[in-house]
Write a protein that holds these residues in place. Sequence first.
Motif, PDB file in Angstrom:
ATOM      1  N   SER A  74      43.867  -7.508  58.477  1.00 16.73           N
ATOM      2  CA  SER A  74      42.451  -7.778  58.724  1.00 16.73           C
ATOM      3  C   SER A  74      41.571  -6.555  58.434  1.00 16.73           C
ATOM      4  N   GLU A  75      42.173  -5.422  58.141  1.00 17.37           N
ATOM      5  CA  GLU A  75      41.422  -4.204  57.838  1.00 17.37           C
ATOM      6  C   GLU A  75      40.813  -4.289  56.438  1.00 17.37           C
ATOM      7  N   GLU A  76      39.561  -3.914  56.317  1.00 14.27           N
ATOM      8  CA  GLU A  76      38.841  -3.933  55.033  1.00 14.27           C
ATOM      9  C   GLU A  76      39.536  -3.087  53.971  1.00 14.27           C
ATOM     10  N   GLN A  77      40.174  -2.003  54.378  1.00 16.22           N
ATOM     11  CA  GLN A  77      40.757  -1.053  53.438  1.00 16.22           C
ATOM     12  C   GLN A  77      42.186  -1.400  53.019  1.00 16.22           C
ATOM     13  N   PHE A  78      42.796  -2.368  53.675  1.00 15.71           N
ATOM     14  CA  PHE A  78      44.200  -2.714  53.422  1.00 15.71           C
ATOM     15  C   PHE A  78      44.336  -3.595  52.194  1.00 15.71           C
ATOM     16  N   ALA A  79      45.215  -3.172  51.266  1.00 17.73           N
ATOM     17  CA  ALA A  79      45.489  -3.977  50.071  1.00 17.73           C
ATOM     18  C   ALA A  79      46.837  -4.683  50.182  1.00 17.73           C
ATOM     19  N   SER A  80      47.920  -3.932  50.424  1.00 15.70           N
ATOM     20  CA  SER A  80      49.239  -4.561  50.474  1.00 15.70           C
ATOM     21  C   SER A  80      50.289  -3.600  51.013  1.00 15.70           C
ATOM     22  N   VAL A  81      51.477  -4.162  51.265  1.00 12.10           N
ATOM     23  CA  VAL A  81      52.660  -3.398  51.641  1.00 12.10           C
ATOM     24  C   VAL A  81      53.757  -3.795  50.672  1.00 12.10           C
ATOM     25  N   GLU A  82      54.502  -2.807  50.209  1.00  5.52           N
ATOM     26  CA  GLU A  82      55.604  -3.070  49.283  1.00  5.52           C
ATOM     27  C   GLU A  82      56.855  -2.380  49.801  1.00  5.52           C
ATOM     28  N   VAL A  83      57.984  -3.090  49.749  1.00  3.35           N
ATOM     29  CA  VAL A  83      59.277  -2.494  50.078  1.00  3.35           C
ATOM     30  C   VAL A  83      59.914  -2.068  48.759  1.00  3.35           C
ATOM     31  N   ILE A  84      60.324  -0.812  48.685  1.00  2.25           N
ATOM     32  CA  ILE A  84      60.893  -0.252  47.471  1.00  2.25           C
ATOM     33  C   ILE A  84      62.377   0.012  47.683  1.00  2.25           C
ATOM     34  N   PRO A 122      39.560  -3.436  48.928  1.00  2.00           N
ATOM     35  CA  PRO A 122      40.100  -4.781  49.145  1.00  2.00           C
ATOM     36  C   PRO A 122      39.166  -5.699  49.920  1.00  2.00           C
ATOM     37  N   GLY A 123      38.524  -5.199  50.974  1.00  2.00           N
ATOM     38  CA  GLY A 123      37.621  -6.039  51.757  1.00  2.00           C
ATOM     39  C   GLY A 123      36.449  -6.531  50.941  1.00  2.00           C
ATOM     40  N   HIS A 124      35.846  -5.635  50.174  1.00  2.00           N
ATOM     41  CA  HIS A 124      34.709  -6.000  49.333  1.00  2.00           C
ATOM     42  C   HIS A 124      35.122  -7.016  48.256  1.00  2.00           C
ATOM     43  N   VAL A 125      36.260  -6.777  47.631  1.00  2.00           N
ATOM     44  CA  VAL A 125      36.727  -7.678  46.563  1.00  2.00           C
ATOM     45  C   VAL A 125      37.100  -9.042  47.139  1.00  2.00           C
ATOM     46  N   ARG A 126      37.751  -9.071  48.286  1.00  2.00           N
ATOM     47  CA  ARG A 126      38.095 -10.363  48.906  1.00  2.00           C
ATOM     48  C   ARG A 126      36.828 -11.137  49.280  1.00  2.00           C
ATOM     49  N   GLU A 127      35.856 -10.436  49.818  1.00  2.00           N
ATOM     50  CA  GLU A 127      34.583 -11.078  50.175  1.00  2.00           C
ATOM     51  C   GLU A 127      33.907 -11.651  48.923  1.00  2.00           C
ATOM     52  N   PHE A 128      33.922 -10.895  47.844  1.00  4.03           N
ATOM     53  CA  PHE A 128      33.360 -11.366  46.582  1.00  4.03           C
ATOM     54  C   PHE A 128      34.088 -12.638  46.121  1.00  4.03           C
ATOM     55  N   GLY A 148      45.944  -3.235  44.220  1.00  2.00           N
ATOM     56  CA  GLY A 148      44.541  -2.965  44.489  1.00  2.00           C
ATOM     57  C   GLY A 148      43.754  -2.430  43.309  1.00  2.00           C
ATOM     58  N   SER A 149      44.287  -2.598  42.097  1.00  2.00           N
ATOM     59  CA  SER A 149      43.628  -2.039  40.914  1.00  2.00           C
ATOM     60  C   SER A 149      42.683  -3.011  40.230  1.00  2.00           C
ATOM     61  N   SER A 150      42.821  -4.299  40.501  1.00  2.00           N
ATOM     62  CA  SER A 150      41.995  -5.309  39.847  1.00  2.00           C
ATOM     63  C   SER A 150      42.144  -6.629  40.586  1.00  2.00           C
ATOM     64  N   ALA A 151      41.390  -7.630  40.120  1.00  2.00           N
ATOM     65  CA  ALA A 151      41.481  -8.974  40.701  1.00  2.00           C
ATOM     66  C   ALA A 151      41.486  -9.988  39.566  1.00  2.00           C
ATOM     67  N   ASN A 152      41.834 -11.209  39.905  1.00  2.00           N
ATOM     68  CA  ASN A 152      41.926 -12.291  38.929  1.00  2.00           C
ATOM     69  C   ASN A 152      41.081 -13.470  39.374  1.00  2.00           C
ATOM     70  N   VAL A 153      40.342 -14.038  38.420  1.00  2.00           N
ATOM     71  CA  VAL A 153      39.575 -15.254  38.672  1.00  2.00           C
ATOM     72  C   VAL A 153      40.103 -16.315  37.716  1.00  2.00           C
ATOM     73  N   GLU A 174      31.313  -6.037  37.434  1.00  2.00           N
ATOM     74  CA  GLU A 174      30.169  -5.294  37.967  1.00  2.00           C
ATOM     75  C   GLU A 174      29.795  -5.778  39.364  1.00  2.00           C
ATOM     76  N   ALA A 175      29.816  -7.089  39.565  1.00  2.00           N
ATOM     77  CA  ALA A 175      29.446  -7.643  40.873  1.00  2.00           C
ATOM     78  C   ALA A 175      30.471  -7.267  41.952  1.00  2.00           C
ATOM     79  N   ALA A 176      31.737  -7.202  41.585  1.00  2.00           N
ATOM     80  CA  ALA A 176      32.787  -6.900  42.563  1.00  2.00           C
ATOM     81  C   ALA A 176      33.057  -5.409  42.689  1.00  2.00           C
ATOM     82  N   ASP A 177      32.530  -4.614  41.757  1.00  2.00           N
ATOM     83  CA  ASP A 177      32.818  -3.184  41.699  1.00  2.00           C
ATOM     84  C   ASP A 177      34.320  -2.950  41.586  1.00  2.00           C
ATOM     85  N   CYS A 178      34.941  -3.774  40.743  1.00  2.00           N
ATOM     86  CA  CYS A 178      36.389  -3.740  40.544  1.00  2.00           C
ATOM     87  C   CYS A 178      36.692  -4.494  39.249  1.00  2.00           C
TER      88      CYS A 178
END
Length: 191
Positions: A74-84, A122-128, A148-153, A174-178
């Motif tokens: 739920s944190e605006e700054q959180f993108a993901s967790v990965e197990v390596i 992430p929070g801004h992009v998800r909201e967009f 967290g490098s880009s998004a897909n529509v 431009e609208a998403a700043d991503c």
Amino acid sequence: MRTCLALLVVGVLVSCGVMDENPGSRPDTGESSWETDAGEPPSLTTDSPLESRASVAEGDVSTAASEITGELQSEEQFASVEVIDRQKIRVRWFGEPTPQMQDVLDKFPQLDITVDQVSCSPGHVREFGEGLLQTDPNVRAFSLEPDGSSANVILDESLRAISEVSDLEHRYSEAADCPIRVSFGSTQPAL
């Protein structure tokens, strides 16, 4: 689990030269490399470093990754967790770590956890993306890349013939700043 662990121990002993892969190729000295002072084969207990490593790699890491995701999603700054390699955890985060994030990570001091900075908020992009899904009937799906490098529509297939992809990607980015990648999908449900 014990069979897999036993095979792992045999593989380690063979690779370290403690036990020969082909027992007949070595002269018989009358001693077995598996025997202890008591003449019994060693047993793996829960105190064994090999078993401890396996439980951290297989159980604790995935459990911790799930808990971290649950507490930070739920944190605006959180993108993901990965197990390596089933041994390490990578948290993808935008901006400076917060005290809450640090508190969550501090619950797992025994694990190797790194925090990687992402380039999109992430929070801004998800909201967009949520806004697009609610206001534009031609938007079929929206997703943030795990790194967290880009998004897909994904837009309705009917727009493919009348839309310039590069213009759409530029406008959305431009609208998403991503960076946003645009693709097209059918409006028909999968059967």
